[in-house]
Design a protein around this motif. Structure first.
Motif, PDB file in Angstrom:
ATOM      1  N   ALA A  45      13.437   3.545  11.584  1.00  0.00           N
ATOM      2  CA  ALA A  45      12.348   3.355  12.545  1.00  0.00           C
ATOM      3  C   ALA A  45      11.398   4.547  12.576  1.00  0.00           C
ATOM      4  O   ALA A  45      10.176   4.384  12.654  1.00  0.00           O
ATOM      5  N   GLU A  46      11.943   5.764  12.510  1.00  0.00           N
ATOM      6  CA  GLU A  46      11.075   6.947  12.585  1.00  0.00           C
ATOM      7  C   GLU A  46      10.171   7.045  11.358  1.00  0.00           C
ATOM      8  O   GLU A  46       8.981   7.389  11.471  1.00  0.00           O
ATOM      9  N   LEU A  47      10.702   6.735  10.204  1.00  0.00           N
ATOM     10  CA  LEU A  47       9.905   6.781   8.985  1.00  0.00           C
ATOM     11  C   LEU A  47       8.843   5.682   8.990  1.00  0.00           C
ATOM     12  O   LEU A  47       7.687   5.907   8.600  1.00  0.00           O
ATOM     13  N   ILE A  48       9.197   4.486   9.423  1.00  0.00           N
ATOM     14  CA  ILE A  48       8.232   3.390   9.515  1.00  0.00           C
ATOM     15  C   ILE A  48       7.108   3.756  10.467  1.00  0.00           C
ATOM     16  O   ILE A  48       5.922   3.505  10.193  1.00  0.00           O
ATOM     17  N   ALA A  49       7.452   4.388  11.589  1.00  0.00           N
ATOM     18  CA  ALA A  49       6.435   4.804  12.551  1.00  0.00           C
ATOM     19  C   ALA A  49       5.502   5.851  11.944  1.00  0.00           C
ATOM     20  O   ALA A  49       4.286   5.831  12.178  1.00  0.00           O
ATOM     21  N   ALA A  50       6.063   6.782  11.155  1.00  0.00           N
ATOM     22  CA  ALA A  50       5.238   7.816  10.536  1.00  0.00           C
ATOM     23  C   ALA A  50       4.267   7.204   9.530  1.00  0.00           C
ATOM     24  O   ALA A  50       3.083   7.568   9.486  1.00  0.00           O
ATOM     25  N   VAL A  51       4.738   6.265   8.727  1.00  0.00           N
ATOM     26  CA  VAL A  51       3.866   5.607   7.751  1.00  0.00           C
ATOM     27  C   VAL A  51       2.780   4.807   8.464  1.00  0.00           C
ATOM     28  O   VAL A  51       1.607   4.819   8.067  1.00  0.00           O
ATOM     29  N   THR A  52       3.151   4.108   9.522  1.00  0.00           N
ATOM     30  CA  THR A  52       2.181   3.300  10.273  1.00  0.00           C
ATOM     31  C   THR A  52       1.127   4.184  10.921  1.00  0.00           C
ATOM     32  O   THR A  52      -0.065   3.851  10.924  1.00  0.00           O
ATOM     33  N   ARG A  53       1.534   5.320  11.477  1.00  0.00           N
ATOM     34  CA  ARG A  53       0.564   6.252  12.068  1.00  0.00           C
ATOM     35  C   ARG A  53      -0.376   6.809  11.006  1.00  0.00           C
ATOM     36  O   ARG A  53      -1.580   6.938  11.231  1.00  0.00           O
ATOM     37  N   ARG A 101       0.825  -1.215   0.000  1.00  0.00           N
ATOM     38  CA  ARG A 101       0.000   0.000   0.000  1.00  0.00           C
ATOM     39  C   ARG A 101       0.857   1.263   0.000  1.00  0.00           C
ATOM     40  O   ARG A 101       0.328   2.362   0.137  1.00  0.00           O
ATOM     41  N   VAL A 102       2.153   1.114  -0.151  1.00  0.00           N
ATOM     42  CA  VAL A 102       3.074   2.247  -0.048  1.00  0.00           C
ATOM     43  C   VAL A 102       3.955   2.312  -1.297  1.00  0.00           C
ATOM     44  O   VAL A 102       4.467   1.291  -1.757  1.00  0.00           O
ATOM     45  N   VAL A 103       4.115   3.530  -1.836  1.00  0.00           N
ATOM     46  CA  VAL A 103       5.058   3.783  -2.929  1.00  0.00           C
ATOM     47  C   VAL A 103       6.151   4.706  -2.406  1.00  0.00           C
ATOM     48  O   VAL A 103       5.860   5.789  -1.866  1.00  0.00           O
TER      49      VAL A 103
END
Length: 376
Positions: A241-249, A181-183
Motif C-alpha cells: 500500500a505504501e509503495l502504491i501510494a508513493a507511485v500514485t502521488r 506507465r510504470v516499470v
C-alpha cells in the motif's frame, strides 16, 4: 541531480502519455484486432485509422471512449514500422488514475503479447524486471531509467530471495490508469550497494528491503526523494500500500513534458479526425465564421485602398493643373493606409489652393478711372 521542471512546459493534467515497443510481428494487425474487439464489447465509442502524411511506415489509430460513463476521452496511437509506439490521450477534465488505461484499448490484455516493452531499458510495463548481474550493464540500465521522462521507474530491493508469492508484479496492483506507465526494477539482495552507487547522481537511494520512485530526467517541482522512498516492501504477495501510494502521488505531480511528447500532444489536438456529428457541425460553423471574418476584413481593406487611390489621382491631377512639382517625400508613416489617405487629402487641398483665382487674400484695388487730358 535532475534539472528543474522550469526547463520544459508542464504536462496538462488532462493528458495521459505512454510509449513502448512491440517486439513481435504484425503490430498493426494486433492493434486493429484489439480495437475491433473493444468496440464490439462497448469499451470504446468508435475508432479509425487515418493516413499519416509523409510517413509510409507509420500507422495512426484514433479511438474515442467514455471514462466514468460520461467523460469523453480522445486517444491517438502512432505506430512505427519498427514496432515503437507513442500514445497520447486527452480527457474533458483532469485525468483520474482510476479510469481505464488507454493502452489497454489499443493492445490486448494477453500477458504473452509483446507490446509492453519500455524502449530505453527494455523492461516490461506489466511485469517484474530483474536488474542485470553485470555491474556495467546494471549502471547503464539505471542511467537509462533515470533519463526516461515518459515512464515512471520504480526500483525495489529484495532483502532476501523471494518465493513465488514475492514475484507478483506491482503493475497489477496499481490503479488502472497507471498500469501501463510504470516499470518495476528488482534488485537482488547482493546488488543494493551497486544500485545506490548507480543512482547517486539522481539524489534517490533505495533502502534495504525498500523501494524508491526515480525522479526522471527533469524532476517535478514538488519531488523530494525522501517523500517517494518506501522503507519496507513486504514481498509476500500482499498489496504494498505504501509503495502504491508513493507511485500514485508521483503520477499526480505537475511534471514537464518528456522529450518528443509535445509533438505527440499537438498531433492529437490538431490532426484529430474522429468527430461526432455534433463536433463536425461545430467545426463547420467555426470555419464559416472564420471565412466570413476574413472576407469582411478583405472587403474593408479593399475599400480603404480604393478610397486612397481615388484621392491620390485627384491630388496628382490637381498638381498637374497647378503646374507645381510634388513636394518631397515624407518619412514612412506608422500606419501606411491612414497616413497615405491623410497625406493625399492635404495635397489635394494645397493644389486646389494654388489654382488661378482660388488664392484667398486681401481684395484687389479697383482700376482707376481713365484720365482725361486737360485741353489748354
Amino acid at each position: 541531480m535532475p534539472s528543474t521542471s522550469t526547463v520544459r512546459p508542464a504536462t496538462d493534467p488532462t493528458i495521459w502519455l505512454a510509449r513502448g515497443r512491440h517486439s513481435g510481428p504484425s503490430a498493426e494487425e494486433v492493434v486493429r484486432r484489439a480495437l475491433r474487439r473493444h468496440q464490439t464489447e462497448g469499451a470504446l465509442d468508435d475508432f479509425r485509422e487515418p493516413a499519416e502524411d509523409g510517413a509510409e511506415d507509420t500507422r495512426v489509430f484514433e479511438a474515442r471512449l467514455r471514462a466514468d460513463g460520461s467523460v469523453t476521452v480522445r486517444a491517438r496511437l502512432t505506430l512505427s514500422g519498427t514496432g515503437h509506439w507513442e500514445l497520447a490521450a486527452e480527457a474533458e477534465r483532469p485525468w483520474d488514475p482510476r479510469w481505464p488505461s488507454p493502452a489497454a484499448l489499443f493492445w490486448p490484455s494477453d500477458p504473452d503479447s509483446e507490446w509492453d516493452h519500455e524502449p530505453l531499458t527494455g523492461g516490461r510495463l506489466r511485469g517484474i524486471n530483474p536488474l542485470p548481474d553485470d555491474d556495467k550493464a546494471l549502471r547503464r540500465l539505471l542511467k537509462d531509467a533515470a533519463r526516461d521522462g515518459w515512464t515512471i521507474h520504480v526500483v525495489v530491493h529484495e532483502a532476501m530471495t523471494t518465493d513465488g508469492r514475492g514475484r507478483t508484479p506491482l503493475a497489477g496492483m496499481l490503479p488502472p490508469g497507471l498500469r501501463h506507465r510504470v516499470v518495476e526494477h528488482r534488485a537482488a539482495p547482493h546488488q543494493l550497494r551497486y544500485v545506490n552507487w548507480a543512482l547517486r547522481d539522481t539524489g534517490a537511494e533505495v533502502p534495504r528491503g525498500g523501494a524508491v520512485v526515480l525522479p526522471g530526467p527533469v524532476a517535478p517541482a514538488d519531488y523530494d526523494a525522501a517523500g517517494f522512498t518506501v522503507r519496507s516492501v513486504f514481498l509476500d504477495g500482499s498489496e504494498p500500500a505504501e509503495l502504491i501510494a508513493a507511485v500514485t502521488r508521483y503520477a499526480a505531480l505537475p511534471r514537464p513534458l518528456p522529450d518528443g511528447a509535445e509533438a505527440v500532444v499537438t498531433a492529437l489536438r490538431e490532426r484529430w479526425g474522429l468527430l461526432t456529428l455534433e463536433e463536425e457541425l461545430a467545426r463547420e460553423r467555426a470555419l464559416v465564421a472564420m471565412y466570413s471574418d476574413a472576407l469582411e476584413a478583405m472587403t474593408k481593406s479593399r475599400d480603404l485602398y480604393r478610397e486612397a487611390a481615388e484621392q491620390a489621382h485627384e491630388a496628382l491631377a490637381a498638381y498637374r493643373e497647378s503646374g507645381d512639382a510634388p513636394p518631397p517625400e515624407r518619412p514612412r508613416p506608422e500606419s501606411p493606409l491612414q497616413q497615405l489617405t491623410r497625406g493625399f487629402g492635404r495635397l489635394r487641398e494645397s493644389a486646389l489652393a494654388r489654382r488661378p483665382g482660388t488664392t484667398v487674400g486681401a481684395p484687389r484695388d479697383e482700376e482707376p478711372a481713365e484720365r482725361h487730358s486737360d485741353v489748354g
